[in-house]
Design a protein around this motif. Structure first.
Motif, PDB file in Angstrom:
ATOM      1  N   LYS A 296      33.146 -21.888 -79.339  1.00 40.57           N
ATOM      2  CA  LYS A 296      33.062 -22.697 -80.548  1.00 40.57           C
ATOM      3  C   LYS A 296      34.214 -22.433 -81.519  1.00 40.57           C
ATOM      4  CE  LYS A 296      30.039 -19.327 -82.805  1.00 40.57           C
ATOM      5  NZ  LYS A 296      28.722 -19.100 -83.449  1.00 40.57           N
ATOM      6  N   LYS A 297      34.967 -21.366 -81.309  1.00 41.07           N
ATOM      7  CA  LYS A 297      36.049 -21.011 -82.231  1.00 41.07           C
ATOM      8  C   LYS A 297      37.241 -21.939 -82.048  1.00 41.07           C
ATOM      9  CE  LYS A 297      38.987 -17.163 -83.694  1.00 41.07           C
ATOM     10  NZ  LYS A 297      39.349 -15.753 -83.486  1.00 41.07           N
ATOM     11  N   VAL A 298      37.816 -22.389 -83.165  1.00 39.24           N
ATOM     12  CA  VAL A 298      38.988 -23.260 -83.175  1.00 39.24           C
ATOM     13  C   VAL A 298      40.024 -22.641 -84.109  1.00 39.24           C
ATOM     14  CG1 VAL A 298      39.868 -25.578 -83.624  1.00 39.24           C
ATOM     15  CG2 VAL A 298      37.541 -25.268 -82.752  1.00 39.24           C
ATOM     16  N   VAL A 299      41.276 -22.644 -83.684  1.00 36.22           N
ATOM     17  CA  VAL A 299      42.375 -22.068 -84.466  1.00 36.22           C
ATOM     18  C   VAL A 299      43.340 -23.181 -84.844  1.00 36.22           C
ATOM     19  CG1 VAL A 299      44.225 -20.358 -84.525  1.00 36.22           C
ATOM     20  CG2 VAL A 299      42.138 -19.881 -83.227  1.00 36.22           C
ATOM     21  N   LEU A 300      43.669 -23.257 -86.125  1.00 37.26           N
ATOM     22  CA  LEU A 300      44.622 -24.239 -86.648  1.00 37.26           C
ATOM     23  C   LEU A 300      45.936 -23.550 -86.943  1.00 37.26           C
ATOM     24  CD1 LEU A 300      43.983 -27.039 -89.204  1.00 37.26           C
ATOM     25  CD2 LEU A 300      45.794 -25.395 -89.678  1.00 37.26           C
TER      26      LEU A 300
ATOM     27  N   GLU B  84      54.706 -19.550 -90.620  1.00 34.94           N
ATOM     28  CA  GLU B  84      53.549 -20.067 -89.904  1.00 34.94           C
ATOM     29  C   GLU B  84      52.281 -19.853 -90.713  1.00 34.94           C
ATOM     30  OE1 GLU B  84      52.322 -19.885 -85.329  1.00 34.94           O
ATOM     31  OE2 GLU B  84      51.929 -18.001 -86.369  1.00 34.94           O
ATOM     32  N   PHE B  85      51.480 -20.909 -90.784  1.00 34.07           N
ATOM     33  CA  PHE B  85      50.166 -20.849 -91.424  1.00 34.07           C
ATOM     34  C   PHE B  85      49.110 -20.960 -90.328  1.00 34.07           C
ATOM     35  CE2 PHE B  85      46.512 -23.333 -92.956  1.00 34.07           C
ATOM     36  CZ  PHE B  85      46.002 -22.449 -93.899  1.00 34.07           C
ATOM     37  N   LYS B  86      48.136 -20.060 -90.365  1.00 35.80           N
ATOM     38  CA  LYS B  86      47.118 -20.014 -89.322  1.00 35.80           C
ATOM     39  C   LYS B  86      45.769 -19.690 -89.952  1.00 35.80           C
ATOM     40  CE  LYS B  86      48.044 -17.731 -85.564  1.00 35.80           C
ATOM     41  NZ  LYS B  86      48.231 -16.596 -84.621  1.00 35.80           N
ATOM     42  N   MET B  87      44.760 -20.434 -89.532  1.00 40.98           N
ATOM     43  CA  MET B  87      43.384 -20.127 -89.930  1.00 40.98           C
ATOM     44  C   MET B  87      42.456 -20.594 -88.818  1.00 40.98           C
ATOM     45  SD  MET B  87      42.476 -22.962 -92.834  1.00 40.98           S
ATOM     46  CE  MET B  87      42.692 -24.720 -92.558  1.00 40.98           C
ATOM     47  N   SER B  88      41.304 -19.977 -88.737  1.00 39.63           N
ATOM     48  CA  SER B  88      40.348 -20.259 -87.673  1.00 39.63           C
ATOM     49  C   SER B  88      38.956 -20.401 -88.261  1.00 39.63           C
ATOM     50  CB  SER B  88      40.365 -19.152 -86.615  1.00 39.63           C
ATOM     51  OG  SER B  88      39.978 -17.912 -87.194  1.00 39.63           O
ATOM     52  N   SER B  89      38.035 -20.953 -87.436  1.00 37.84           N
ATOM     53  CA  SER B  89      36.663 -21.147 -87.866  1.00 37.84           C
ATOM     54  C   SER B  89      35.749 -21.115 -86.647  1.00 37.84           C
ATOM     55  CB  SER B  89      36.508 -22.492 -88.589  1.00 37.84           C
ATOM     56  OG  SER B  89      35.147 -22.751 -88.875  1.00 37.84           O
ATOM     57  N   ASP B  90      34.623 -20.410 -86.806  1.00 43.91           N
ATOM     58  CA  ASP B  90      33.574 -20.396 -85.786  1.00 43.91           C
ATOM     59  C   ASP B  90      32.185 -20.408 -86.441  1.00 43.91           C
ATOM     60  OD1 ASP B  90      33.652 -17.911 -86.878  1.00 43.91           O
ATOM     61  OD2 ASP B  90      33.601 -16.804 -84.991  1.00 43.91           O
TER      62      ASP B  90
ATOM     63  N   GLN C 286      32.908 -29.666 -84.728  1.00 53.66           N
ATOM     64  CA  GLN C 286      32.526 -29.423 -86.114  1.00 53.66           C
ATOM     65  C   GLN C 286      33.494 -28.456 -86.787  1.00 53.66           C
ATOM     66  OE1 GLN C 286      28.505 -28.092 -85.178  1.00 53.66           O
ATOM     67  NE2 GLN C 286      27.661 -29.919 -86.129  1.00 53.66           N
ATOM     68  N   ASN C 287      33.903 -27.425 -86.076  1.00 51.94           N
ATOM     69  CA  ASN C 287      34.875 -26.482 -86.639  1.00 51.94           C
ATOM     70  C   ASN C 287      36.230 -27.145 -86.843  1.00 51.94           C
ATOM     71  OD1 ASN C 287      33.267 -24.008 -86.758  1.00 51.94           O
ATOM     72  ND2 ASN C 287      33.251 -24.109 -84.545  1.00 51.94           N
TER      73      ASN C 287
ATOM     74  N   THR D 200      36.738 -30.328 -87.574  1.00 53.39           N
ATOM     75  CA  THR D 200      36.607 -31.150 -88.782  1.00 53.39           C
ATOM     76  C   THR D 200      36.626 -30.293 -90.043  1.00 53.39           C
ATOM     77  OG1 THR D 200      35.304 -32.738 -87.518  1.00 53.39           O
ATOM     78  CG2 THR D 200      35.189 -32.886 -89.915  1.00 53.39           C
ATOM     79  N   TYR D 201      35.976 -29.157 -89.972  1.00 57.30           N
ATOM     80  CA  TYR D 201      35.957 -28.256 -91.142  1.00 57.30           C
ATOM     81  C   TYR D 201      37.365 -27.756 -91.471  1.00 57.30           C
ATOM     82  CZ  TYR D 201      35.230 -23.963 -93.775  1.00 57.30           C
ATOM     83  OH  TYR D 201      35.301 -22.968 -94.723  1.00 57.30           O
ATOM     84  N   LEU D 202      38.121 -27.343 -90.464  1.00 51.77           N
ATOM     85  CA  LEU D 202      39.489 -26.866 -90.705  1.00 51.77           C
ATOM     86  C   LEU D 202      40.382 -27.978 -91.245  1.00 51.77           C
ATOM     87  CD1 LEU D 202      40.046 -24.658 -87.514  1.00 51.77           C
ATOM     88  CD2 LEU D 202      39.616 -23.875 -89.839  1.00 51.77           C
ATOM     89  N   SER D 203      40.183 -29.190 -90.722  1.00 54.44           N
ATOM     90  CA  SER D 203      40.974 -30.310 -91.222  1.00 54.44           C
ATOM     91  C   SER D 203      40.672 -30.597 -92.690  1.00 54.44           C
ATOM     92  CB  SER D 203      40.694 -31.551 -90.371  1.00 54.44           C
ATOM     93  OG  SER D 203      41.418 -32.666 -90.847  1.00 54.44           O
ATOM     94  N   ASP D 204      39.407 -30.510 -93.062  1.00 53.01           N
ATOM     95  CA  ASP D 204      39.042 -30.738 -94.465  1.00 53.01           C
ATOM     96  C   ASP D 204      39.613 -29.638 -95.369  1.00 53.01           C
ATOM     97  OD1 ASP D 204      37.663 -32.945 -93.610  1.00 53.01           O
ATOM     98  OD2 ASP D 204      35.699 -31.947 -93.587  1.00 53.01           O
ATOM     99  N   VAL D 205      39.570 -28.395 -94.901  1.00 51.98           N
ATOM    100  CA  VAL D 205      40.132 -27.297 -95.702  1.00 51.98           C
ATOM    101  C   VAL D 205      41.636 -27.475 -95.882  1.00 51.98           C
ATOM    102  CG1 VAL D 205      40.541 -24.817 -95.752  1.00 51.98           C
ATOM    103  CG2 VAL D 205      38.313 -25.691 -95.060  1.00 51.98           C
ATOM    104  N   LEU D 206      42.325 -27.878 -94.813  1.00 52.56           N
ATOM    105  CA  LEU D 206      43.766 -28.099 -94.923  1.00 52.56           C
ATOM    106  C   LEU D 206      44.078 -29.228 -95.893  1.00 52.56           C
ATOM    107  CD1 LEU D 206      46.640 -27.501 -93.948  1.00 52.56           C
ATOM    108  CD2 LEU D 206      46.245 -29.107 -92.066  1.00 52.56           C
ATOM    109  N   ASP D 207      43.294 -30.302 -95.853  1.00 51.41           N
ATOM    110  CA  ASP D 207      43.513 -31.400 -96.801  1.00 51.41           C
ATOM    111  C   ASP D 207      43.308 -30.925 -98.238  1.00 51.41           C
ATOM    112  OD1 ASP D 207      44.010 -33.050 -94.670  1.00 51.41           O
ATOM    113  OD2 ASP D 207      41.970 -33.874 -94.595  1.00 51.41           O
TER     114      ASP D 207
END
Length: 276
Positions: free
Chosen positions: A155-159, A190-196, A203-204, A206-213
């Motif tokens: 479920k973990k996604v890294v942006l 480099e900017f990096k963040m992840s969510s699980d 869902q993760n 979408t959450y990372l995309s919203d945080v970046l916006d």
């Protein structure tokens, strides 16, 4: 109520009139030759006429038996009716295992023909691959998949992205780096963040995309107010120092643990080896 007038009517109407007549008369219904002749005239072929004749002269129980008397064992898988029952195996065909091999071989031949005759026709649709520009699609999402098993880390996604590809001004980029905090590496921009925190990777994402916006929107709001705030680089410096110290670890063997070896201490007795 007059069966002698049923002849010459459209197909199927005589049977409908017969059913209505039986329903209306009930116990007073009596069979007649005129009624039978009208039903026979409504049939299409001799077999159907013979069937109607047998049912008409039979009892009421014969009607129910005729409706459900179907030998489903004489039907093939594709629905085709067999006039004769399936014959017993007389060892005149391939066994089941051999038929499976032949079937697989025919499937392979089918795909070989596609590769030989149809795939070359797709060459006219060939187009050169042009990788997208980093400024047009600066964001990269990384997913983790464990083939053949379920794993909680799926479920973990890294942006990831480079701040220079966001097309921000110097003041906006500086404020974005300040807001990113330890998630920004000034060495490679480099900017990096992840969510699980959610159960599904989508869902993760979408959450990372919203945080970046939200970060970009906040970075563009009065960026000049933070122009004099220096960038915090302590997390990157500490990370580099930790790596250097890790590579420079040198463990010394204590002198008091050393055991002096005297000449002759390592002698080998051949007699002991022969006994073993």
């Amino acid at each position: 109520m007059k069966p002698e007038l049923w002849k010459g009517l459209p197909e199927g109407m005589a049977l409908d009139l017969y059913r209505k007549r039986v329903a209306l008369l009930g116990n007073k219904h009596t069979r007649s030759d005129a009624e039978l002749q009208a039903l026979l005239a409504d049939s299409d072929n001799i077999a159907e006429a013979a069937f109607i004749n047998d049912i008409y002269h039979g009892s009421e129980s014969d009607h129910f038996e005729a409706e459900g008397d179907v030998d489903y064992m004489e039907y093939l898988e594709d629905g085709e009716f067999m006039e004769e029952k399936e014959e017993a195996f007389k060892y005149d065909e391939y066994p089941t295992k051999a038929q499976d091999i032949v079937r697989d071989f025919r499937d392979q031949l089918h795909f070989n023909r596609l590769a030989a005759y149809e795939l070359p026709t797709l060459a006219k649709f060939r187009q050169p691959y042009i990788p997208p520009k980093a400024t047009e699609k600066p964001v990269t999402y990384r997913y983790t998949v464990y083939l053949g098993e379920d794993h909680p880390a799926e479920k973990k996604v890294v942006l990831q992205l480079r701040v220079a590809n966001l097309k921000l001004s110097d003041a906006e980029a500086h404020k974005f780096k300040l807001l990113a905090g330890s998630r920004y590496n000034y060495l490679n921009d480099e900017f990096k963040m992840s969510s699980d925190k959610f159960l599904e990777p989508a869902q993760n994402t979408t959450y990372l995309s919203d945080v970046l916006d939200d970060l970009i929107k906040e970075a563009k709001t009065n960026p000049e107010e933070f122009a004099d705030v220096p960038l915090d680089k302590r997390h990157i410096i500490a990370r580099g120092a930790k790596r250097q110290n890790k590579n420079k670890r040198n463990y010394k063997f204590p002198e008091e643990w050393k055991k002096p070896i005297k000449k002759g201490d390592r002698g080998v007795e051949l007699s002991d080896m022969l006994v073993m």
